[in-house]
Design a protein around this motif. Structure first.
Motif, PDB file in Angstrom:
ATOM      1  N   THR A 170     -39.849  77.964 -20.062  1.00 11.81           N
ATOM      2  CA  THR A 170     -39.327  79.103 -21.135  1.00 11.81           C
ATOM      3  C   THR A 170     -38.909  77.950 -22.962  1.00 11.81           C
ATOM      4  N   ASP A 171     -38.294  77.430 -22.644  1.00  6.81           N
ATOM      5  CA  ASP A 171     -38.115  76.325 -24.554  1.00  6.81           C
ATOM      6  C   ASP A 171     -39.401  76.151 -24.662  1.00  6.81           C
TER       7      ASP A 171
ATOM      8  N   GLN B  15     -35.719  68.728 -24.468  1.00  5.41           N
ATOM      9  CA  GLN B  15     -36.902  67.799 -24.541  1.00  5.41           C
ATOM     10  C   GLN B  15     -38.558  67.834 -23.405  1.00  5.41           C
ATOM     11  N   ARG B  16     -39.325  67.972 -24.375  1.00  2.00           N
ATOM     12  CA  ARG B  16     -40.287  68.248 -23.497  1.00  2.00           C
ATOM     13  C   ARG B  16     -40.524  67.640 -22.594  1.00  2.00           C
ATOM     14  N   GLY B  17     -40.775  68.094 -21.110  1.00  5.28           N
ATOM     15  CA  GLY B  17     -40.610  67.012 -20.144  1.00  5.28           C
ATOM     16  C   GLY B  17     -39.395  67.202 -19.202  1.00  5.28           C
ATOM     17  N   GLU B  18     -38.511  67.832 -19.457  1.00  6.16           N
ATOM     18  CA  GLU B  18     -37.439  67.681 -19.194  1.00  6.16           C
ATOM     19  C   GLU B  18     -37.858  68.080 -18.008  1.00  6.16           C
ATOM     20  N   SER B  19     -36.669  67.316 -16.814  1.00  7.42           N
ATOM     21  CA  SER B  19     -37.183  67.681 -15.440  1.00  7.42           C
ATOM     22  C   SER B  19     -35.511  68.852 -15.285  1.00  7.42           C
ATOM     23  N   PHE B  20     -35.499  69.030 -13.501  1.00  6.87           N
ATOM     24  CA  PHE B  20     -34.413  69.879 -12.898  1.00  6.87           C
ATOM     25  C   PHE B  20     -33.536  68.196 -11.834  1.00  6.87           C
ATOM     26  N   TRP B  21     -34.291  67.459 -12.095  1.00  4.23           N
ATOM     27  CA  TRP B  21     -33.830  66.132 -11.304  1.00  4.23           C
ATOM     28  C   TRP B  21     -33.090  65.449 -12.264  1.00  4.23           C
ATOM     29  N   TRP B  22     -33.456  65.120 -13.385  1.00  2.00           N
ATOM     30  CA  TRP B  22     -33.387  63.198 -13.709  1.00  2.00           C
ATOM     31  C   TRP B  22     -34.592  63.845 -15.059  1.00  2.00           C
ATOM     32  N   SER B  23     -33.822  62.873 -16.086  1.00  2.00           N
ATOM     33  CA  SER B  23     -34.061  62.951 -17.129  1.00  2.00           C
ATOM     34  C   SER B  23     -34.615  60.956 -17.483  1.00  2.00           C
TER      35      SER B  23
ATOM     36  N   ALA C 211     -43.215  79.740 -16.899  1.00  2.83           N
ATOM     37  CA  ALA C 211     -42.248  80.537 -16.278  1.00  2.83           C
ATOM     38  C   ALA C 211     -41.838  80.702 -16.282  1.00  2.83           C
ATOM     39  N   LEU C 212     -43.164  81.774 -15.908  1.00  7.01           N
ATOM     40  CA  LEU C 212     -42.945  83.793 -15.230  1.00  7.01           C
ATOM     41  C   LEU C 212     -43.745  83.025 -13.736  1.00  7.01           C
ATOM     42  N   ALA C 213     -43.817  82.163 -13.522  1.00  3.75           N
ATOM     43  CA  ALA C 213     -44.432  81.568 -12.113  1.00  3.75           C
ATOM     44  C   ALA C 213     -43.558  81.402 -10.916  1.00  3.75           C
TER      45      ALA C 213
ATOM     46  N   VAL D 290     -41.445  86.604 -35.892  1.00  6.81           N
ATOM     47  CA  VAL D 290     -40.363  87.807 -34.663  1.00  6.81           C
ATOM     48  C   VAL D 290     -39.786  85.971 -35.357  1.00  6.81           C
ATOM     49  N   MET D 291     -38.086  86.211 -35.519  1.00  8.39           N
ATOM     50  CA  MET D 291     -37.294  84.914 -35.544  1.00  8.39           C
ATOM     51  C   MET D 291     -37.283  84.758 -34.249  1.00  8.39           C
ATOM     52  N   VAL D 292     -37.248  83.380 -33.533  1.00 10.92           N
ATOM     53  CA  VAL D 292     -37.140  82.845 -32.539  1.00 10.92           C
ATOM     54  C   VAL D 292     -36.330  81.758 -31.967  1.00 10.92           C
ATOM     55  N   PRO D 293     -35.250  82.268 -30.721  1.00 14.34           N
ATOM     56  CA  PRO D 293     -34.416  81.118 -30.646  1.00 14.34           C
ATOM     57  C   PRO D 293     -34.721  80.233 -30.141  1.00 14.34           C
ATOM     58  N   TYR D 294     -34.112  78.949 -30.452  1.00 12.35           N
ATOM     59  CA  TYR D 294     -34.506  77.606 -30.310  1.00 12.35           C
ATOM     60  C   TYR D 294     -33.720  76.848 -30.460  1.00 12.35           C
TER      61      TYR D 294
END
Length: 276
Positions: free
Chosen positions: A69-70, A14-22, A98-100, A5-9
């Motif tokens: 999710t990403d 980047q792994r570990g991106e924060s909601f607050w800063w990067s 992600a679902l949590a 199955v093709m997966v949107p990507y």
């Protein structure tokens, strides 16, 4: 099981991106928090503990639901290449994380269904994909997942019906052609499967190198089955240029070497495959 199955990507995340800063940008608030933590730790644990916990509560979360999710999407694509159940389990864990944070996330549940299918949990995958299908009946990705689940269960009539929905809903989408190609292969129509994989490749953007490489590998596999090693070798070389670390490319190159009687080369390729 060929999980395709093709997966949107989104490669920009980047792994570990924060909601607050990067990145490693200096954050004066968090620097202050860090200094205060150090100060409170110099006191007794009983006195410092509640204050440290209070300060930690104001720190940034490790990830956001979208980041998880990403990550699940990236792990699903990796698992499709490795066909390793452990990679599917990791993808499922990322989707669950992600679902949590966002229990209604459609994409996280999509990747969870893919992870269940990759682990051969057909009952769980079917239940989840069916629920998502009722929630959003015109999502072609879910119809494609349902087609693969039904094919794995041996219900080819239902798998064909689901694949037809993918084609009917988005006639020019490559996912419809790759989904139908897998069913044609199941029915022994290898020429028809190769034709549909080629159509899917033609419709896949040049920017999606990994997906194009995967489609080329499927074509090469069919060319080997059709006893056309020359065309298969050329196709695999193209696929490897697009996705140099693909384990499926190495696997098919090893199969090609065995077909040509080059057993030493096949062994070397398998050794490389096990090291990746």
């Amino acid at each position: 099981l060929t999980f395709g199955v093709m997966v949107p990507y989104n490669p920009k995340r980047q792994r570990g991106e924060s909601f607050w800063w990067s990145g490693n940008q200096s954050n004066p608030i968090m620097n202050t928090v860090s200094r205060l933590r150090h100060t409170f730790r110099s006191f007794s644990p009983l006195a410092a503990g509640p204050l440290v916990l209070l300060l930690c509560a104001f720190g940034p979360p490790n990830t956001s639901p979208q980041t998880d999710t990403d990550q699940a999407a990236r792990l699903i694509r990796r698992a499709r290449d490795t066909q390793n159940p452990a990679d599917f389990r990791q993808a499922g864990a990322a989707a669950a994380k992600a679902l949590a944070g966002d229990p209604e996330s459609f994409d996280a549940q999509r990747y969870q269904a893919m992870a269940l299918l990759g682990q051969q949990d057909l009952t769980g995958a079917l239940a989840l994909a069916s629920k998502l299908n009722k929630r959003l009946p015109d999502d072609i990705g879910i119809w494609a997942i349902l087609s693969e689940i039904q094919a794995a269960r041996g219900d080819y009539a239902e798998a064909e019906r689901c694949a037809q929905w993918v084609l009917d809903l988005r006639r020019n989408n490559p996912l419809g052609f790759s989904t139908a190609a897998r069913l044609r292969e199941v029915y022994g129509d290898y020429d028809g499967a190769a034709e549909f994989y080629s159509e899917a490749l033609r419709r896949t953007p040049q920017s999606d190198a990994e997906e194009r490489s995967w489609l080329m590998v499927q074509n090469a596999r069919l060319l080997l089955r059709a006893k056309n090693p020359g065309a298969a070798a050329s196709t695999l070389d193209q696929a490897e240029k697009l996705f140099p670390n693909s384990l499926q490319v190495l696997e098919q190159k090893a199969e090609l070497a065995r077909t040509k009687g080059e057993f030493g080369e096949a062994a070397c390729l398998h050794a490389r495959e096990s090291q990746e």
